[in-house]
Design a protein around this motif. Structure first.
Motif, PDB file in Angstrom:
ATOM      1  N   GLU A  30     -13.755  46.304   0.759  1.00 43.52           N
ATOM      2  CA  GLU A  30     -14.175  45.814   2.069  1.00 43.52           C
ATOM      3  C   GLU A  30     -13.126  44.931   2.718  1.00 43.52           C
ATOM      4  N   LYS A  31     -12.323  44.258   1.897  1.00 48.80           N
ATOM      5  CA  LYS A  31     -11.404  43.257   2.417  1.00 48.80           C
ATOM      6  C   LYS A  31      -9.976  43.503   1.932  1.00 48.80           C
ATOM      7  N   VAL A  32      -9.045  42.776   2.565  1.00 47.24           N
ATOM      8  CA  VAL A  32      -7.653  42.748   2.101  1.00 47.24           C
ATOM      9  C   VAL A  32      -7.203  41.299   1.999  1.00 47.24           C
ATOM     10  N   ILE A  33      -6.270  41.059   1.076  1.00 42.14           N
ATOM     11  CA  ILE A  33      -5.663  39.744   0.867  1.00 42.14           C
ATOM     12  C   ILE A  33      -4.160  39.896   1.051  1.00 42.14           C
ATOM     13  N   LEU A  34      -3.534  38.929   1.673  1.00 37.31           N
ATOM     14  CA  LEU A  34      -2.069  38.960   1.739  1.00 37.31           C
ATOM     15  C   LEU A  34      -1.539  37.544   1.812  1.00 37.31           C
ATOM     16  N   GLY A  35      -0.291  37.391   1.373  1.00 41.97           N
ATOM     17  CA  GLY A  35       0.391  36.113   1.480  1.00 41.97           C
ATOM     18  C   GLY A  35       0.984  35.963   2.864  1.00 41.97           C
ATOM     19  N   ILE A  36       0.777  34.812   3.485  1.00 40.52           N
ATOM     20  CA  ILE A  36       1.325  34.521   4.812  1.00 40.52           C
ATOM     21  C   ILE A  36       2.419  33.478   4.642  1.00 40.52           C
ATOM     22  N   SER A  37       3.645  33.851   4.931  1.00 42.52           N
ATOM     23  CA  SER A  37       4.788  32.982   4.651  1.00 42.52           C
ATOM     24  C   SER A  37       5.273  32.193   5.858  1.00 42.52           C
ATOM     25  N   GLY A  38       4.868  32.609   7.039  1.00 41.04           N
ATOM     26  CA  GLY A  38       5.452  32.030   8.246  1.00 41.04           C
ATOM     27  C   GLY A  38       6.569  32.889   8.805  1.00 41.04           C
ATOM     28  N   GLY A  39       6.862  34.028   8.140  1.00 44.19           N
ATOM     29  CA  GLY A  39       7.887  34.952   8.595  1.00 44.19           C
ATOM     30  C   GLY A  39       7.298  36.143   9.322  1.00 44.19           C
ATOM     31  N   ILE A  40       8.177  36.963   9.888  1.00 43.02           N
ATOM     32  CA  ILE A  40       7.740  38.063  10.743  1.00 43.02           C
ATOM     33  C   ILE A  40       7.052  39.183   9.966  1.00 43.02           C
ATOM     34  N   ASP A  41       7.487  39.465   8.739  1.00 44.12           N
ATOM     35  CA  ASP A  41       6.917  40.584   7.996  1.00 44.12           C
ATOM     36  C   ASP A  41       5.441  40.336   7.664  1.00 44.12           C
ATOM     37  N   GLY A  60      -5.842  35.420   4.379  1.00 46.65           N
ATOM     38  CA  GLY A  60      -4.440  35.049   4.208  1.00 46.65           C
ATOM     39  C   GLY A  60      -4.299  33.835   3.312  1.00 46.65           C
ATOM     40  N   LEU A  61      -3.379  33.907   2.364  1.00 49.80           N
ATOM     41  CA  LEU A  61      -3.086  32.770   1.501  1.00 49.80           C
ATOM     42  C   LEU A  61      -1.691  32.237   1.834  1.00 49.80           C
ATOM     43  N   ILE A  62      -1.601  30.954   2.034  1.00 47.70           N
ATOM     44  CA  ILE A  62      -0.333  30.269   2.297  1.00 47.70           C
ATOM     45  C   ILE A  62       0.028  29.522   1.027  1.00 47.70           C
ATOM     46  N   LEU A  63       1.157  29.882   0.405  1.00 50.99           N
ATOM     47  CA  LEU A  63       1.460  29.436  -0.952  1.00 50.99           C
ATOM     48  C   LEU A  63       2.826  28.755  -1.019  1.00 50.99           C
ATOM     49  N   PRO A  64       2.947  27.557  -0.477  1.00 48.85           N
ATOM     50  CA  PRO A  64       4.248  26.882  -0.424  1.00 48.85           C
ATOM     51  C   PRO A  64       4.640  26.215  -1.743  1.00 48.85           C
ATOM     52  N   TYR A  65       5.936  26.110  -1.944  1.00 47.90           N
ATOM     53  CA  TYR A  65       6.524  25.290  -2.998  1.00 47.90           C
ATOM     54  C   TYR A  65       7.062  24.033  -2.308  1.00 47.90           C
ATOM     55  N   HIS A  66       7.382  23.002  -3.078  1.00 52.43           N
ATOM     56  CA  HIS A  66       7.762  21.744  -2.417  1.00 52.43           C
ATOM     57  C   HIS A  66       9.064  21.853  -1.630  1.00 52.43           C
ATOM     58  N   THR A  67       9.897  22.868  -1.917  1.00 57.62           N
ATOM     59  CA  THR A  67      11.120  23.058  -1.140  1.00 57.62           C
ATOM     60  C   THR A  67      10.897  23.921   0.098  1.00 57.62           C
ATOM     61  N   THR A  68       9.701  24.483   0.250  1.00 54.53           N
ATOM     62  CA  THR A  68       9.402  25.296   1.426  1.00 54.53           C
ATOM     63  C   THR A  68       9.448  24.406   2.669  1.00 54.53           C
ATOM     64  N   ILE A  90      -2.519  26.916  -0.815  1.00 57.52           N
ATOM     65  CA  ILE A  90      -2.503  26.508  -2.218  1.00 57.52           C
ATOM     66  C   ILE A  90      -1.062  26.180  -2.594  1.00 57.52           C
ATOM     67  N   GLU A  91      -0.810  24.966  -2.945  1.00 58.28           N
ATOM     68  CA  GLU A  91       0.531  24.522  -3.348  1.00 58.28           C
ATOM     69  C   GLU A  91       0.845  25.053  -4.746  1.00 58.28           C
ATOM     70  N   ILE A  92       1.987  25.762  -4.896  1.00 61.40           N
ATOM     71  CA  ILE A  92       2.337  26.331  -6.204  1.00 61.40           C
ATOM     72  C   ILE A  92       3.299  25.438  -6.985  1.00 61.40           C
ATOM     73  N   THR A  93       3.654  24.284  -6.440  1.00 60.19           N
ATOM     74  CA  THR A  93       4.597  23.389  -7.116  1.00 60.19           C
ATOM     75  C   THR A  93       4.156  23.006  -8.531  1.00 60.19           C
TER      76      THR A  93
END
Length: 263
Positions: A30-41, A60-68, A90-93
C-alpha cells in the motif's frame, strides 16, 4: 561535443508515476518508503511517488549524520511539507560513531559507505513495519558508473528514476517545479565536508551524460567516442570504471553444482 540527451518531460512524468503504481500493486503493498536527502534525486522520486500514490501512501525518512550540512535536512523537511507526505528525521550519528570507535583511523570513504548502509537498514526496518516497498533514488548515470554503495543506496526494491540520466533528472525536476534551492545545489552524498559527486568522480555530470548516452544508447565504441570529441584518457577512465563496478548491478553469481555430484 554532442548535445545532452533530452526528454519529453510530461510523458516521462506520467510513465514513471504509472510505473511506481504498477510496481506497488504487483507487490501487494500500500505504501512506499524512501530516504529524503535534500538533493534533487530523492526530491524527484518523492514527487513522482506522491503523484502515483497520493500523499498518504508515501513516507520520507531524513537520516542525517553530524557532518551533514544543516541546510540539507532543512531542504528535505521543506520538500516533505510541500508534498504533504509523512516524514521523520532520525539522526544516524550514534549508530555510526559507536561502530567506528573500534576503527578510529577508518577512511572517509569507509565511513561514508557505512552511513549509506545504515540508512538503507533503517529504511527496510520501516518498510517491514509499514508493509511498504523501499524506493531507491539512484539515477542512470550513477547506476551505469557504479557510483553508489552496494547494499546501501543501491539496495532498494524499485529504482523509479534509474532510467534517467542526471541531466534528465534536472529537466523533469524543473518541469515539476521542485524547489529551486534543491534544483540548483551541487549534487553531494554529504559523507564529509566539501564532498561533491562531481569532485569525487572526477568528471562533470554533463560530460558523463553525453558520454553514456553515446556509449549506452548509440552503441559507440572507444574510437568512435574519441572521434566524438572525448579525450582518449577520458574514454579509458570511464569505461574502466563501468567495467570494474559491474558487480554492483549484476545479480551475485552462484556456483552451479553439477547434477552428477548429487547422490
Amino acid at each position: 561535443m554532442t548535445e545532452l540527451p533530452q526528454i519529453d518531460a510530461w510523458k516521462v512524468e506520467k510513465y514513471l508515476a504509472e510505473f511506481i503504481q504498477e510496481r506497488v500493486e504487483r507487490a501487494g503493498k500500500e505504501k512506499v518508503i524512501l530516504g529524503i536527502s535534500g538533493g534533487i534525486d530523492s526530491a524527484l522520486t518523492a514527487a513522482l511517488a506522491r503523484e502515483a500514490l497520493g500523499h498518504r501512501r508515501v513516507i520520507g525518512l531524513i537520516l542525517p549524520y553530524h557532518t551533514t550540512p544543516p541546510e540539507e535536512a532543512r531542504d528535505a523537511e521543506h520538500l516533505c511539507r510541500m508534498l504533504q507526505i509523512r516524514h521523520k528525521t532520525i539522526e544516524i550519528t550514534p549508530m555510526i560513531d559507536a561502530y567506528f570507535r573500534h576503527f578510529p583511523r577508518a577512511s572517509l570513504l569507509r565511513r561514508g559507505n557505512k552511513m549509506a548502509r545504515e540508512r538503507m537498514s533503517i529504511l527496510y526496518d520501516w518498510a517491514s513495519f509499514h508493509d511498504a516497498l523501499v524506493l531507491g533514488t539512484s539515477n542512470r548515470t550513477e547506476l551505469a558508473l557504479g557510483y553508489f554503495t552496494k547494499f546501501g543506496d543501491g539496495g532498494a526494491d524499485v529504482e523509479p528514476i534509474g532510467g534517467l540520466f542526471k541531466c534528465e533528472v534536472r529537466q523533469l525536476g524543473y518541469s515539476l517545479s521542485l524547489p529551486r534551492m534543491i534544483l540548483d545545489k551541487a549534487p553531494s552524498a554529504g559523507f564529509w565536508k566539501g564532498q561533491t559527486d562531481e569532485k569525487e568522480m572526477g568528471f562533470s555530470y554533463d560530460l558523463l551524460d553525453r558520454f553514456l548516452h553515446l556509449h549506452l544508447d548509440k552503441k559507440l565504441g572507444d574510437d568512435e567516442l574519441v572521434a566524438a570529441g572525448f579525450p582518449p584518457e577520458t574514454v579509458g577512465a570511464i569505461l574502466r570504471r563501468i567495467q570494474l563496478n559491474r558487480h554492483k548491478v549484476d545479480f551475485p553469481p552462484t556456483a552451479a553444482i553439477p547434477e552428477k555430484w548429487r547422490k
